[in-house]
Design a protein around this motif. Structure first.
Motif, mmCIF file in Angstrom:
data_model
loop_
_atom_site.group_PDB
_atom_site.id
_atom_site.type_symbol
_atom_site.label_atom_id
_atom_site.label_comp_id
_atom_site.label_asym_id
_atom_site.label_seq_id
_atom_site.Cartn_x
_atom_site.Cartn_y
_atom_site.Cartn_z
ATOM 1 N N ARG A 29 0.852 -1.265 -0.049
ATOM 2 C CA ARG A 29 -0.018 0.253 -0.152
ATOM 3 C C ARG A 29 0.803 1.187 0.248
ATOM 4 N N VAL A 30 0.578 2.086 -0.774
ATOM 5 C CA VAL A 30 1.089 3.567 -0.945
ATOM 6 C C VAL A 30 0.594 4.302 0.015
ATOM 7 N N VAL A 31 1.131 4.802 1.034
ATOM 8 C CA VAL A 31 0.593 6.097 1.693
ATOM 9 C C VAL A 31 1.091 7.385 1.346
ATOM 10 N N ALA A 32 0.246 8.564 0.892
ATOM 11 C CA ALA A 32 0.797 9.642 0.186
ATOM 12 C C ALA A 32 0.872 10.525 1.660
ATOM 13 N N ALA A 50 -5.166 8.379 -5.305
ATOM 14 C CA ALA A 50 -4.562 7.989 -3.988
ATOM 15 C C ALA A 50 -5.658 8.098 -2.899
ATOM 16 N N HIS A 51 -5.668 7.161 -2.081
ATOM 17 C CA HIS A 51 -6.722 7.396 -0.854
ATOM 18 C C HIS A 51 -6.390 6.771 0.342
ATOM 19 N N ASP A 52 -4.924 6.667 0.464
ATOM 20 C CA ASP A 52 -4.263 6.567 1.827
ATOM 21 C C ASP A 52 -3.482 7.646 1.951
ATOM 22 N N ILE A 216 3.579 -1.651 3.300
ATOM 23 C CA ILE A 216 3.202 -0.189 3.436
ATOM 24 C C ILE A 216 4.534 0.724 2.999
ATOM 25 N N VAL A 217 4.349 1.680 2.363
ATOM 26 C CA VAL A 217 5.587 2.651 1.887
ATOM 27 C C VAL A 217 4.934 3.909 1.955
ATOM 28 N N ARG A 218 5.738 4.921 2.882
ATOM 29 C CA ARG A 218 5.222 6.115 3.131
ATOM 30 C C ARG A 218 5.850 7.227 2.181
ATOM 31 N N ILE A 219 5.317 7.604 1.044
ATOM 32 C CA ILE A 219 5.908 8.357 0.211
ATOM 33 C C ILE A 219 5.397 9.721 0.128
ATOM 34 N N GLY A 220 6.211 10.987 0.285
ATOM 35 C CA GLY A 220 5.884 12.279 0.429
ATOM 36 C C GLY A 220 6.465 13.092 -0.710
#
Length: 234
Positions: A29-32, A50-52, A216-220
């Motif tokens: 899951r890609v967390v924006a 994007a929804h996360d 889960i990856v947290r990508i900003g």
């Protein structure tokens, strides 16, 4: 390049990384990480698919979750005791639990909110003094402590890797994955099935995290910042 193009590029690269690792990209899951942007940027991100979204400050989390309540909100920042009710009210998943004193307060807030709060245990695999988190050897005791609180559900582990060294990042992520496996075999039935998340990898090192088993990856910056080099590899 707009968010849509950057997001599509990340998803395409994620699929390629998963294929190389023999994984299904639907497992990740890609967390924006939206902590630096406002409502307009989040709206464009939602339009792009994007929804996360991840926030590290309670006030920003409250504001954005109220504006976009249909999205999934992750709390990825340092937990402050007095803000736990606000965090629980809005968060689907809290990524940063590592202090025992916060567990009872999360439990009480979850009871008031009428929910079971999903959390990840933050582990300082790298041992860097600048980073928070449990020492790996303390994770089993923390997991056992949380088991006494029925409204706090531990879903897995989170870590942050040293910056600027991809080999060190990969070693850190592989260490978290091994710890996750070691902890999971100690759990029974439903608790073992639910302990299935590994939150690791950010804009600079998410590829290494996916190869090591991240779910889960947290990508900003790689999604929201025009100036970020998507893959600044030597």
């Amino acid at each position: 390049m707009g968010f849509q193009e950057r997001y599509d590029r990340v998803l395409a690269e994620l699929a390629a990384c998963c294929a190389q690792a023999g994984r299904d990209p639907r497992e990740v899951r890609v967390v924006a990480v939206s902590k630096t942007v406002g409502a307009d940027a989040i709206f464009r991100a939602i339009e792009a698919g994007a929804h996360d979204f991840g926030e590290n400050r309670p006030d920003s989390l409250l504001e954005k979750a109220a504006r976009f309540p249909e999205q999934t909100w992750h709390f990825i920042g340092n937990i402050q005791s007095r803000r736990i009710p606000d965090i629980v009210r809005c968060s689907t998943l809290v990524h940063s639990l590592f202090q025992e004193r916060h567990v009872a307060k999360l439990e009480a807030a979850a009871v008031c909110a009428g929910k079971v709060q999903d959390v990840l245990l933050e582990v300082n695999v790298s041992g860097e003094a600048s980073k928070g988190g449990l020492a790996p050897e303390d994770a089993p005791a923390m997991l056992a402590h949380c088991a006494a609180f029925p409204h706090v559900r531990v879903r897995g582990l989170m870590t942050m890797a040293p910056q600027g060294d991809r080999a060190a990042a990969r070693e850190c992520f592989e260490g978290l994955a091994r710890l996750h496996d070691e902890l999971r075999v100690r759990l029974d039935g439903e608790r073992a099935a639910q302990f299935n998340e590994l939150s690791m990898g950010m804009s600079e090192d998410w590829r290494e995290a996916v190869s090591a088993g991240a779910t889960i990856v947290r990508i900003g910056r790689a999604l929201f910042d025009d100036a970020f080099d998507e893959d600044p590899r030597p």
